[in-house]
Design a protein around this motif. Structure first.
Motif, mmCIF file in Angstrom:
data_model
loop_
_atom_site.group_PDB
_atom_site.id
_atom_site.type_symbol
_atom_site.label_atom_id
_atom_site.label_comp_id
_atom_site.label_asym_id
_atom_site.label_seq_id
_atom_site.Cartn_x
_atom_site.Cartn_y
_atom_site.Cartn_z
ATOM 1 N N LYS A 85 1.257 -1.123 0.335
ATOM 2 C CA LYS A 85 0.288 -0.169 -0.233
ATOM 3 C C LYS A 85 0.760 1.257 -0.315
ATOM 4 O O LYS A 85 1.606 0.888 0.716
ATOM 5 C CB LYS A 85 -1.168 0.257 1.305
ATOM 6 C CG LYS A 85 -1.675 -1.106 1.092
ATOM 7 C CD LYS A 85 -3.587 -0.319 0.160
ATOM 8 C CE LYS A 85 -4.175 -2.081 0.351
ATOM 9 N NZ LYS A 85 -5.030 -1.845 -1.057
ATOM 10 N N LEU A 86 -0.025 2.149 -0.898
ATOM 11 C CA LEU A 86 1.509 3.431 -1.169
ATOM 12 C C LEU A 86 0.978 4.578 0.147
ATOM 13 O O LEU A 86 0.112 5.139 0.005
ATOM 14 C CB LEU A 86 1.055 3.800 -2.068
ATOM 15 C CG LEU A 86 2.463 4.734 -2.191
ATOM 16 C CD1 LEU A 86 3.749 4.604 -3.097
ATOM 17 C CD2 LEU A 86 2.185 5.813 -4.019
ATOM 18 N N GLY A 91 10.227 10.914 -9.404
ATOM 19 C CA GLY A 91 9.911 10.292 -7.760
ATOM 20 C C GLY A 91 9.798 11.809 -6.076
ATOM 21 O O GLY A 91 9.103 11.235 -5.636
ATOM 22 N N LYS A 92 10.820 11.903 -6.061
ATOM 23 C CA LYS A 92 11.428 13.284 -5.741
ATOM 24 C C LYS A 92 9.915 14.350 -5.399
ATOM 25 O O LYS A 92 9.412 14.707 -4.432
ATOM 26 C CB LYS A 92 12.376 13.875 -5.438
ATOM 27 C CG LYS A 92 13.727 12.630 -5.194
ATOM 28 C CD LYS A 92 15.512 12.875 -5.658
ATOM 29 C CE LYS A 92 16.029 12.105 -5.553
ATOM 30 N NZ LYS A 92 17.415 12.347 -5.636
ATOM 31 N N ILE A 93 10.006 14.677 -6.467
ATOM 32 C CA ILE A 93 8.701 15.718 -6.911
ATOM 33 C C ILE A 93 6.960 15.058 -6.575
ATOM 34 O O ILE A 93 6.644 15.724 -5.799
ATOM 35 C CB ILE A 93 8.488 15.358 -8.394
ATOM 36 C CG1 ILE A 93 9.449 16.481 -9.180
ATOM 37 C CG2 ILE A 93 7.343 16.877 -8.907
ATOM 38 C CD1 ILE A 93 9.634 16.931 -10.404
ATOM 39 N N LEU A 94 7.080 13.651 -6.535
ATOM 40 C CA LEU A 94 5.613 13.091 -6.308
ATOM 41 C C LEU A 94 6.464 13.077 -4.540
ATOM 42 O O LEU A 94 5.036 13.970 -4.091
ATOM 43 C CB LEU A 94 5.482 11.752 -6.590
ATOM 44 C CG LEU A 94 4.370 11.278 -6.430
ATOM 45 C CD1 LEU A 94 3.137 11.439 -6.484
ATOM 46 C CD2 LEU A 94 4.905 9.897 -6.985
ATOM 47 N N ASP A 102 -3.736 8.545 -2.225
ATOM 48 C CA ASP A 102 -5.091 8.774 -3.354
ATOM 49 C C ASP A 102 -4.658 7.166 -4.926
ATOM 50 O O ASP A 102 -3.322 7.675 -4.971
ATOM 51 C CB ASP A 102 -5.606 9.321 -3.927
ATOM 52 C CG ASP A 102 -5.061 10.513 -4.088
ATOM 53 O OD1 ASP A 102 -4.225 10.690 -5.417
ATOM 54 O OD2 ASP A 102 -5.269 11.952 -3.633
ATOM 55 N N GLU A 103 -5.274 7.089 -4.909
ATOM 56 C CA GLU A 103 -5.075 6.564 -6.612
ATOM 57 C C GLU A 103 -4.234 7.463 -7.864
ATOM 58 O O GLU A 103 -3.361 6.901 -8.481
ATOM 59 C CB GLU A 103 -6.374 6.541 -7.251
ATOM 60 C CG GLU A 103 -6.634 5.268 -8.541
ATOM 61 C CD GLU A 103 -7.525 4.554 -9.258
ATOM 62 O OE1 GLU A 103 -8.238 4.788 -9.994
ATOM 63 O OE2 GLU A 103 -8.387 4.615 -8.608
ATOM 64 N N SER A 104 -4.364 9.188 -7.972
ATOM 65 C CA SER A 104 -3.219 9.731 -8.593
ATOM 66 C C SER A 104 -1.892 9.278 -7.917
ATOM 67 O O SER A 104 -0.836 8.884 -8.772
ATOM 68 C CB SER A 104 -3.824 10.957 -8.724
ATOM 69 O OG SER A 104 -3.266 11.445 -7.547
ATOM 70 N N GLN A 154 1.195 7.378 -10.976
ATOM 71 C CA GLN A 154 2.463 7.994 -11.095
ATOM 72 C C GLN A 154 3.756 7.405 -10.774
ATOM 73 O O GLN A 154 4.176 6.853 -11.290
ATOM 74 C CB GLN A 154 2.069 9.844 -10.081
ATOM 75 C CG GLN A 154 0.532 10.471 -10.645
ATOM 76 C CD GLN A 154 1.272 11.626 -10.493
ATOM 77 O OE1 GLN A 154 2.725 12.382 -10.578
ATOM 78 N NE2 GLN A 154 -0.093 12.073 -9.104
ATOM 79 N N TRP A 155 3.498 6.808 -9.177
ATOM 80 C CA TRP A 155 4.643 5.862 -8.725
ATOM 81 C C TRP A 155 4.628 4.768 -9.431
ATOM 82 O O TRP A 155 5.595 4.482 -9.815
ATOM 83 C CB TRP A 155 4.026 5.304 -7.226
ATOM 84 C CG TRP A 155 5.038 4.479 -6.785
ATOM 85 C CD1 TRP A 155 5.469 3.077 -6.277
ATOM 86 C CD2 TRP A 155 6.553 4.991 -6.656
ATOM 87 N NE1 TRP A 155 6.248 2.395 -6.210
ATOM 88 C CE2 TRP A 155 7.262 3.328 -6.698
ATOM 89 C CE3 TRP A 155 7.268 6.228 -7.300
ATOM 90 C CZ2 TRP A 155 8.345 3.467 -6.095
ATOM 91 C CZ3 TRP A 155 8.456 5.996 -6.583
ATOM 92 C CH2 TRP A 155 9.335 5.033 -5.860
ATOM 93 N N THR A 156 3.617 3.527 -10.498
ATOM 94 C CA THR A 156 3.826 3.112 -11.184
ATOM 95 C C THR A 156 4.042 3.386 -12.019
ATOM 96 O O THR A 156 5.293 2.739 -12.530
ATOM 97 C CB THR A 156 2.195 2.113 -11.309
ATOM 98 O OG1 THR A 156 1.997 2.274 -9.974
ATOM 99 C CG2 THR A 156 2.094 1.176 -12.121
ATOM 100 N N ALA A 157 3.942 4.560 -12.837
ATOM 101 C CA ALA A 157 4.339 4.540 -14.463
ATOM 102 C C ALA A 157 6.397 4.950 -13.710
ATOM 103 O O ALA A 157 7.067 4.415 -14.652
ATOM 104 C CB ALA A 157 4.149 6.926 -14.513
#
Length: 184
Positions: free
Chosen positions: A74-75, A101-104, A120-122, A126-129
């Motif tokens: 779980k993220l 990843g750092k921006i996320l 949340d899902e967004s 983004q993390w999956t990509a």
């Protein structure tokens, strides 16, 4: 001959000081054979060594970043920080990808998300990509040595946005260019 002298002298000096050297490696086939012959365990020197957190392919004289494993969990902000930090890239060779990843992560800070709240899902999308890119890019290798030729030129580029800035330096010799350094 110079390498053999350095090898023998370093071993002798350190042994006299009570600090025997444990491991050697080189891309010189002659010195590699000598090191293998001198080794107590008579094992062969590995072709790929870890040095300063990077993989060094001794025979091809190239560097690569160690692949990171990202578990399917779980993220949360805590897990995101852990996974973004897994890829050790001290030279910044993969910065154009790791910056995402750092921006996320920064986005989660700005939204004041709690450490253990599931994002949340967004974020998940983004993390999956980003994770897919990180896993594919760790197969890249970078030449460790740069040869200087007459007429070689150094090209520097920099750019910035509201989210990040980046720089890269290329050494161009004839029709060949090599990345010297990149940082995002």
């Amino acid at each position: 001959e110079d390498l053999l002298e350095v090898y023998n002298r370093a071993n002798t000096e350190c042994e006299m000081a009570g600090l025997p050297l444990q491991t050697w490696n080189t891309n010189s086939p002659t010195l590699r054979k000598l090191i293998n012959d001198d080794s107590d365990d008579k094992g062969t020197i590995p072709a790929i060594q870890t040095i300063l957190g990077l993989n060094w392919d001794v025979e091809n004289y190239s560097l690569s970043v160690k692949a990171a494993k990202f578990p399917d969990i779980k993220l949360t902000k805590r897990n995101l920080l852990s996974m973004v930090s897994k890829l050790f890239d001290p030279l910044g060779l993969l910065s154009p990808v790791t910056i995402s990843g750092k921006i996320l992560m920064r986005q989660s800070w700005r939204e004041k998300v709690d450490w253990d709240t599931v994002l949340d899902e967004s974020y998940e999308e983004q993390w999956t990509a980003i994770k897919k890119e990180l896993q594919s890019i760790t197969t890249m290798t970078f030449p460790r040595a740069l040869s200087y030729n007459e007429g070689a030129t150094l090209h520097l580029f920099a750019d910035a946005s509201t989210k990040a800035y980046g720089t890269v330096a290329y050494c161009v010799t004839g029709n060949v260019s090599r990345i010297v350094m990149s940082k995002a």
